[in-house]
Motif scaffolding. Structure first.
Motif, mmCIF file in Angstrom:
data_model
loop_
_atom_site.group_PDB
_atom_site.id
_atom_site.type_symbol
_atom_site.label_atom_id
_atom_site.label_comp_id
_atom_site.label_asym_id
_atom_site.label_seq_id
_atom_site.Cartn_x
_atom_site.Cartn_y
_atom_site.Cartn_z
ATOM 1 N N VAL A 46 0.956 -1.243 -0.067
ATOM 2 C CA VAL A 46 -0.027 -0.114 0.024
ATOM 3 C C VAL A 46 1.120 1.221 0.076
ATOM 4 N N VAL A 47 0.747 2.109 -1.039
ATOM 5 C CA VAL A 47 1.289 3.196 -1.005
ATOM 6 C C VAL A 47 0.349 4.687 -0.968
ATOM 7 N N THR A 48 0.895 5.663 -0.475
ATOM 8 C CA THR A 48 0.085 6.841 -0.093
ATOM 9 C C THR A 48 0.632 7.908 -0.817
ATOM 10 N N PHE A 49 -0.011 9.004 -1.197
ATOM 11 C CA PHE A 49 0.398 10.115 -1.820
ATOM 12 C C PHE A 49 -0.843 11.209 -1.896
ATOM 13 N N LEU A 68 5.431 4.031 -10.608
ATOM 14 C CA LEU A 68 4.668 3.104 -9.944
ATOM 15 C C LEU A 68 3.951 2.075 -10.959
ATOM 16 N N GLU A 69 3.858 2.590 -12.015
ATOM 17 C CA GLU A 69 3.302 1.807 -13.146
ATOM 18 C C GLU A 69 3.876 0.402 -13.526
ATOM 19 N N ILE A 74 -1.598 -1.211 -4.298
ATOM 20 C CA ILE A 74 -2.823 -0.426 -3.528
ATOM 21 C C ILE A 74 -2.475 0.813 -3.528
ATOM 22 N N TYR A 75 -3.359 1.788 -4.305
ATOM 23 C CA TYR A 75 -3.101 3.315 -3.818
ATOM 24 C C TYR A 75 -3.982 3.637 -2.940
ATOM 25 N N LEU A 76 -3.312 4.390 -2.073
ATOM 26 C CA LEU A 76 -4.132 5.060 -0.993
ATOM 27 C C LEU A 76 -3.832 6.430 -1.148
ATOM 28 N N PRO A 77 -4.604 7.101 -1.995
ATOM 29 C CA PRO A 77 -4.587 8.660 -2.230
ATOM 30 C C PRO A 77 -4.989 9.363 -0.796
#
Length: 282
Positions: A46-49, A68-69, A74-77
């Motif tokens: 899980v990465v956040t931005f 990250l493509e 899992i994107y955690l905006p």
């Protein structure tokens, strides 16, 4: 055999099974290359931005997302920069419409100096986004009552801070964090304020399900090494908690049983042995 026996169980959030209990932020790294190496070393899924830093019109060419493509992440905006529930909901819906998924970290700051979360607006946004079908992970203060209310409002996990964002002060209130973990019926991810692997292990030992880190990794002298240290600390903390620590005591306790200890020799009985060791000069 030992590695399989002591494996940390996976974490489930919003119906998704995660092997790693470490979430990683993508900001403040010295370069995209270092960020990717740290991500690899961390094992994070899980990465956040911050959505406000992403080009939602051209996500494929975005300065962060393009690196990250093709990765199974899992994107955690997050809604960093939002000052109200209405604004946070708008940001989350824009991110979902841009194809970034339906996970969202609600982040609504009430004070620009401390960046502490606004409890009222955070609770409102959590309820609104959960109703709209998002998997909501709200960043919140370490208040057990508020964390319970957030879970009741539909949060898939709660994310109390150990201390203010970016301070590296570690867990300032372990008592509250333990209460949150004991009472929560959703996963608890400690977010903000951690500074080292020791802080990460402490968070997990206190009962947290996982941690989210950015600054302590990105701003470390060696971000890649720190990312790996954080991953190992999370695993060690989980194993330590499962193993069960000994109770803390005020006074010393001998590690060996006092029964069966040899009685001290009398002076008379000790004389032959002493005589046998006597060295005579010549």
């Amino acid at each position: 055999m030992h590695e399989a026996f002591y494996r940390v169980p996976p974490l489930v959030i919003g119906g998704r099974t995660l092997r790693s209990r470490l979430f990683l932020g993508t900001g403040r790294f010295p370069s995209p290359a270092v960020m990717l190496q740290a991500l690899e070393a961390s094992g994070a899924e899980v990465v956040t931005f911050a959505v406000r830093r992403v080009n939602l019109d051209e996500t494929a060419d975005d300065s962060v997302l393009q690196h990250l493509e093709g990765r199974d992440l899992i994107y955690l905006p997050n809604t960093s920069g939002a000052s109200s529930a209405t604004e946070a909901v708008r940001i989350a819906k824009l991110a979902r419409a841009a194809g970034l998924g339906d996970w969202v970290k609600v982040e609504i700051s009430a004070d620009p100096r401390t960046l502490l979360p606004d409890p009222i607006e955070t609770l409102k946004a959590t309820a609104m986004l959960a109703e709209a079908g998002f998997t909501v992970l709200p960043y919140t203060s370490d208040d057990p009552v508020l964390c319970r209310r957030l879970a009741e409002a539909g949060a898939a996990a709660v994310m109390p801070g150990g201390s203010p964002i970016g301070t590296g002060l570690g867990i300032l209130n372990p008592y509250n964090l333990r209460l949150i973990a004991e009472e929560a019926n959703v996963p608890v991810i400690v977010d903000a304020g951690l500074g080292s692997a020791a802080d990460a292990a402490q968070a997990i030992e206190l009962g947290a399900s996982g941690i989210l880190v950015n600054t302590p990794v990105a701003k470390a002298l060696d971000p890649v090494a720190m990312a790996r240290a954080m991953a190992l600390a999370v695993e060690a903390g989980a194993l330590s908690r499962a193993a069960g620590r000994i109770p803390k005591r005020l006074y010393a306790t001998a590690s060996s049983d006092p029964d069966g200890v040899l009685e001290p020799l009398s002076d008379r009985a000790a004389e032959p042995a002493a005589a046998g060791r006597r060295v005579t000069g010549g």
